[in-house]
Design a protein around this motif. Structure first.
Motif, short mmCIF file in Angstrom:
data_model
loop_
_atom_site.label_atom_id
_atom_site.label_comp_id
_atom_site.label_asym_id
_atom_site.label_seq_id
_atom_site.Cartn_x
_atom_site.Cartn_y
_atom_site.Cartn_z
N LEU A 101 -33.79 11.87 40.01
CA LEU A 101 -33.93 10.50 40.49
C LEU A 101 -35.15 9.82 39.88
CD1 LEU A 101 -33.18 10.95 44.30
CD2 LEU A 101 -31.62 10.14 42.52
N ASP A 102 -35.01 8.51 39.61
CA ASP A 102 -36.17 7.70 39.23
C ASP A 102 -36.38 6.65 40.32
OD1 ASP A 102 -34.38 5.59 38.77
OD2 ASP A 102 -34.15 6.12 36.66
N TYR A 103 -37.39 5.78 40.11
CA TYR A 103 -37.76 4.84 41.17
C TYR A 103 -36.65 3.85 41.49
CZ TYR A 103 -38.71 1.45 37.44
OH TYR A 103 -38.59 0.61 36.36
N LEU A 104 -35.81 3.49 40.48
CA LEU A 104 -34.71 2.57 40.75
C LEU A 104 -33.64 3.25 41.60
CD1 LEU A 104 -33.57 -0.22 40.32
CD2 LEU A 104 -32.56 0.55 38.17
N ASP A 105 -33.39 4.54 41.35
CA ASP A 105 -32.45 5.29 42.18
C ASP A 105 -32.94 5.34 43.63
OD1 ASP A 105 -30.56 6.09 40.17
OD2 ASP A 105 -32.07 7.46 39.41
N VAL A 106 -34.25 5.56 43.81
CA VAL A 106 -34.82 5.60 45.16
C VAL A 106 -34.66 4.24 45.84
CG1 VAL A 106 -36.94 5.88 46.48
CG2 VAL A 106 -36.45 7.43 44.59
N MET A 107 -34.87 3.16 45.08
CA MET A 107 -34.70 1.82 45.64
C MET A 107 -33.25 1.59 46.06
SD MET A 107 -35.90 -1.83 44.03
CE MET A 107 -34.74 -1.81 42.66
N ILE A 108 -32.31 2.07 45.26
CA ILE A 108 -30.88 1.93 45.59
C ILE A 108 -30.54 2.75 46.84
CG2 ILE A 108 -28.56 2.54 44.82
CD1 ILE A 108 -29.44 1.75 41.98
N ASN A 166 -29.10 1.35 50.35
CA ASN A 166 -27.91 1.86 51.04
C ASN A 166 -28.22 2.24 52.49
OD1 ASN A 166 -26.30 1.60 48.75
ND2 ASN A 166 -26.71 3.67 48.06
N LYS A 167 -29.39 2.86 52.70
CA LYS A 167 -29.79 3.24 54.05
C LYS A 167 -30.02 1.99 54.91
CE LYS A 167 -33.18 6.00 56.59
NZ LYS A 167 -34.39 6.86 56.48
N MET A 168 -30.66 0.98 54.31
CA MET A 168 -30.91 -0.27 55.04
C MET A 168 -29.60 -0.93 55.46
SD MET A 168 -32.68 -3.76 53.62
CE MET A 168 -31.20 -4.10 52.64
N VAL A 169 -28.63 -0.97 54.54
CA VAL A 169 -27.34 -1.58 54.85
C VAL A 169 -26.62 -0.81 55.95
CG1 VAL A 169 -25.05 -2.12 53.92
CG2 VAL A 169 -27.07 -2.57 52.54
#
Length: 364
Positions: free
Chosen positions: A112-119, A123-126
């Motif tokens: 994982l990179d930082y963009l994957d973590v943001m995604i 998803n968790k927020m949604v």
């Protein structure tokens, strides 16, 4: 370069252009330079004219430049633009009320990179927003249902009271029904407000060391008329004293709710047991009844707001008492568990931290 993620459980890359990519660029440029030198030697050996030796290298490097530019453009698009466009589209859908959105990460869990973590965070927020929306819908539906019944009772009996041909006995009966419905409505609103304050931690806790056994005795005596009326056997096993550190008024709500539920859901002639025991760090209180009990589905949802195992609503209540009790106990750093079998009764067990020995010596 890699760094620890926020939860500290796995490393996350903090760049999307790895250093190896720049090595590829340098290697390609060195290779193209070597080919360029080879072409110059070939042209000199073949004795091509000066124009050929000038134009061909220019065209050659133009092709190389175009190739590298197109590759760089493709890399930027696939690395940044496409994921960000995908995220922007998903955000727009969520803003329009669609909480079924899911964006798959672009790398495996170990890369994982930082963009994957943001995604993943998106998803968790949604998912959380979807849960909140569902809870809000259920809350409005349940509140509407619970308010509708007492309001309808008040309205119907008020209309009957306006009739001139009713005797005094009927008039008193109708007035009592209105009073009971108004009390039920008042309790519902009061519990909603209390639960809202507790869940949002806007209620100031009045924490103190006090004797929970004395409080349990007082709560039991409040319901003496009810268990006498249903001819119940009451077994009480309490120590002389047991000190806890908590909010006296809020915990009174818990005991009243557990005892009143035990009486309400136990048939005529049943038995209720209230036991208390102390350990070194905890005080445990159990309320056991021989009532109707619950199935596995009811046990799973029993602490949810407005949940009532009796779907016919034949038993008086609004499904907020146990949700309120659970939140109060959580704020006291305690725990509540239930064991129940259909037709065999239920046992609710509350565990609370005991007060320190140095604190129990203080007068209260």
């Amino acid at each position: 370069m890699r760094k620890q993620s926020r939860n500290g459980e796995q490393a996350v890359r903090d760049d999307r252009f790895p250093p190896m990519l720049f090595g590829v660029y340098i290697g390609v440029l060195f290779l193209m330079s070597g080919i360029h030198m080879g072409l110059l030697v070939l042209f000199d050996k073949m004795q091509y004219g000066e124009m050929v030796q000038i134009i061909v290298p220019i065209l050659y490097w133009a092709v190389v430049a175009i190739g590298l530019t197109l590759y760089t453009r493709w890399k930027i698009r696939s690395t940044y633009e496409e994921p960000m466009h995908q995220l922007a589209e998903a955000t727009e859908r969520v803003a329009n009320g669609d909480f079924s959105v899911y964006i798959p990460p672009h790398h495996r869990a170990d890369k994982l990179d930082y963009l994957d973590v943001m995604i993943l965070d998106f998803n968790k927020m949604v998912e959380e927003l979807g849960s909140i929306e569902t809870l809000k819908t259920d809350f409005v539906s349940n509140v509407s249902h619970e308010m509708k019944t007492p309001i309808a009772i008040i309205k119907n009996y008020a209309e009957l009271l306006q009739m001139g041909n009713i005797d005094e006995e009927k008039r008193l009966e109708y007035a009592q029904s209105i009073e009971q419905a108004a009390s039920r409505l008042s309790n519902l609103i009061s519990n909603i407000l209390k639960l809202n304050k507790l869940e949002n931690q806007r209620m100031d806790l009045d924490m103190e060391v006090y004797d929970v056994c004395a409080q349990l005795c007082d709560s039991i005596l409040q319901y003496e008329e009810l268990w006498d009326e249903k001819e119940m056997d009451l077994e009480v096993d309490l120590e002389d004293r047991a000190y806890i550190y908590g909010d006296r008024s809020l915990l009174e709500l818990v005991w009243n709710n557990l005892i009143s539920n035990a009486i309400k859901f136990t048939d005529q002639g049943g038995r209720i047991s209230i036991c208390q025991e102390s350990e070194e760090d905890y005080v445990r209180i159990s309320v056991r009844d021989t009532g109707c009990g619950m199935d596995a589905e009811s046990i799973h949802h029993i602490f949810d707001k407005f949940y009532q195992g009796d779907t016919s609503h034949a038993k008086e209540g609004n499904g907020l008492g146990l949700a309120l009790a659970k939140r109060v106990i959580e704020l006291m750093d305690g725990d509540i568990q239930v064991i129940s079998r259909k037709g065999e009764g239920s046992t609710f067990t509350v565990t609370l931290p005991a007060a320190g020995k140095e604190e129990t010596n203080e007068p209260h």
